[in-house]
Motif scaffolding. Sequence first.
Motif, PDB file in Angstrom:
ATOM      1  N   ASP A 230       2.508   1.816  -4.583  1.00  0.00           N
ATOM      2  CA  ASP A 230       1.563   0.844  -4.544  1.00  0.00           C
ATOM      3  C   ASP A 230       0.807   1.412  -3.397  1.00  0.00           C
ATOM      4  O   ASP A 230      -0.772   1.320  -3.663  1.00  0.00           O
ATOM      5  CB  ASP A 230       2.220  -0.327  -3.876  1.00  0.00           C
ATOM      6  N   ALA A 234      -3.789   2.391  -3.565  1.00  0.00           N
ATOM      7  CA  ALA A 234      -4.497   1.917  -2.235  1.00  0.00           C
ATOM      8  C   ALA A 234      -5.756   2.459  -2.099  1.00  0.00           C
ATOM      9  O   ALA A 234      -5.465   3.568  -1.459  1.00  0.00           O
ATOM     10  CB  ALA A 234      -3.780   1.173  -0.991  1.00  0.00           C
ATOM     11  N   SER A 239      -6.160  -3.266   0.135  1.00  0.00           N
ATOM     12  CA  SER A 239      -4.835  -2.726  -0.475  1.00  0.00           C
ATOM     13  C   SER A 239      -3.823  -2.471   0.152  1.00  0.00           C
ATOM     14  O   SER A 239      -2.354  -3.012  -0.200  1.00  0.00           O
ATOM     15  CB  SER A 239      -5.900  -1.860  -1.153  1.00  0.00           C
TER      16      SER A 239
END
Length: 295
Positions: A230, A234, A239
Amino acid sequence: MISKELKVRLDTFVDAILAIIITIMALELPAASWANHGNILTFLLAVAVYAVSFCFVANIWYQQATLFSTVNVIPRRVVLLEFLLTFLLSLVPPLTRLMSGDVENLSVMLYGALYLLITLVFRYIAETVVHQQTDDKDRMHEIYTSIYGQHNLENSILLAGLIGLAFFWPWVAYILYLIIPIRSFLTIDDDQRELTAITDMEPSGQKSYLDMTHTQQTQFRHLIGRYVRDTRRAKDQTSREAAWRTFSDTAQKQFDISASQLAQWFRATSQEAMRPEGNQADNGRRTRTRPASKS
């Protein structure tokens, strides 16, 4: 230990050997006329075996490149093992040709035996290099075993079982040999990502991780892996912060680990996630210019 310069030359030598091996496998694909429809099937089978061998060799290259990029020097015994590994890999093209030309029990069994032997040699090289990266050899051995141990054991048993299966049903083993390397190729980064994350943890976090059950360790590593993916995806600070919060909340629910404790375990990571965007950019510029100042 060998010098950094000799290690670089060893890396170059291995890269060249693997490139030649892949080239030879491609050149040995059959090129008979397709006017005879039987040649089409022969060609497709040969391409399938080539694809498997390509994934297998490429997987070894990538894992080795990732592994060796973390160290500047390596033990001399690793050099000898690297020569053994390249020798075994150089046997892949003839055994690929043998198995693609005649799918019978002996050819598939020989291919499987070579596959198993290469896997065992490389895993020993990887374990030796990984253990070198820390003064706490016992802890690193426990971490490495927790991440790779079960997987390596299961994989070795599976490959050994396929050799036996090839004696009775060579076509079944042949098909499975098409699946296993491709699957490994598609998940090439998972174990290494998890190992890096665990070894970057603070000692208190590593101790708590090693105190978990095997099932909890597996779940925790997968959670870390998702967080790393993740953060790589980002595109902005928001994020990254969201990825850290998701990771922290999930860890608290699943493993009863408080956010503060998790931040302590992953101190550098958590600080990076919460650092203002401008500071991150400044830090990136400092990081990129640091090697130049040393030279």
